[in-house]
Design an enzyme around this catalytic site. Structure first.
Site: not given
Length: 344
Positions: A46, A180, A234, A264
């Site tokens: 990232a 994550r 999104g 990123d």
């Protein structure tokens, strides 16, 4: 918000990005990892992704990390350095390997998406408050971090707590939550990530990773401390909370090739515009444009649009922005057009 940082220091750069980079193996075709016969080598991580995009966009950037003293470590240092990123402060570890991972070609959000990490005990997991060099880390207008680093080890978490502690004279601290779940073991990941985010000045968080909160306003209520909070929503767009102002900018329509690397790239675009002191609407639009570049290529990194073309698109009126649609190859086409304009 305009980054201040140690602007008069002789070694100052626009952005220092700290975190683990890995060699990534991209599948030659869709399907289960067990069924894919061949993979193409790339780079992933990232923070180094953000560093590469910012360097390609014309900023001075340093990546600080730790890799093995092995061929994969050689590849990462050479590949990231080839983007124009300063890699002089990357440590080489003779006793621990460089992390690698494999992933499927599908959308990361889909049920069929697979990622196989081989990063336990990696060189990067040995980072601590005594490594890397504090002066190298803080010699930037912006210090960019992510929640992934905190998940790598206890010493990495200690380092992240040190770097997000609010102290006079620190650079502007940018933090991408990057939750994550597969990286966390027996740890209150949401609580840890919230605490780290509260220490940052600028925070990026996807609404889908924001601890079950279902609106941008709820995320802001949970994170009132950062001066700037960017909630990514999104394909719908993104919302920025800055002081008492709230700004939403829809994302352009994109013909998606692979839904990886967009977060990123968005952070890089937003940071680039922040470094240039652009208004908040344009900061969001530059984030969306960089994300669109990543979404229209198979890998994590894409050729960004030229600054001139990105500025023109970011300056469109609302109606024209709403009609914008970007597909594969759009950044290369804009580069050629800009070169023709500049050629007498």
């Amino acid at each position: 918000m305009t980054p201040t940082g140690p602007c008069n220091a002789p070694d100052v750069v626009d952005v220092v990005a700290l975190g683990e980079s890995m060699v990534t193996f991209l599948p030659s075709r869709p399907g289960r990892l067990a069924d894919v016969p061949n993979f193409e080598r790339g780079i992933g991580g990232a923070e180094s992704n953000v560093a590469c995009v910012l360097a390609a966009a014309g900023h001075s950037v340093r990546w600080v990390g730790r890799v093995g003293d092995d061929p994969f470590g050689d590849h990462l240092v050479e590949a990231i350095g080839a983007y124009g990123v300063d890699v002089a402060h990357v440590r080489r570890d003779p006793g621990r390997p460089t992390g690698i991972y494999f992933r499927t070609a599908g959308d990361r959000a889909g049920d069929a998406h697979e990622v196989a990490y081989y990063r336990t005990g990696s060189a990067a997991s040995a980072m601590s408050v005594t490594d890397p060099d504090p002066a190298a880390v803080r010699a930037g207008r912006v210090l960019h971090l992510s929640g992934i680093t905190a998940a790598l080890s206890g010493t990495c978490l200690d380092l992240m707590r040190e770097l997000t502690a609010r102290r006079p004279g620190r650079p502007l601290v940018s933090f991408d939550v990057n939750h994550r779940p597969g990286l966390w073991r027996d740890t209150d990941a949401p609580g840890v990530l919230r605490d780290l985010a509260r220490g940052a000045d600028l925070v990026f968080v996807g609404q889908d990773e924001a601890w079950g909160l279902h609106s941008a306003e709820a995320v802001r209520a949970a994170l009132p401390e950062p001066e700037v909070l960017v909630v990514k929503q999104g394909a719908a767009g993104a919302t920025v909370f800055e002081d008492r102002d709230v700004t939403f900018v829809p994302a352009p329509r994109v013909d998606v090739v692979a839904a990886v690397g967009a977060g990123d790239a968005f952070a890089a675009g937003f940071l680039s515009a922040t470094l240039r002191a652009l208004p908040v609407r344009d900061r969001l639009r530059h984030g969306h444009l960089m994300a669109a570049a990543a979404l229209t290529v198979p890998g994590d990194l894409a050729t960004p649009p030229t600054r001139e073309h990105a500025d023109r698109l970011a300056a469109l009126d609302d109606a024209a922005w709403g009609r914008l649609r970007l597909g594969p190859g759009w950044t290369e086409e804009t580069q050629r057009a800009d070169e023709e304009v500049r050629t007498p």
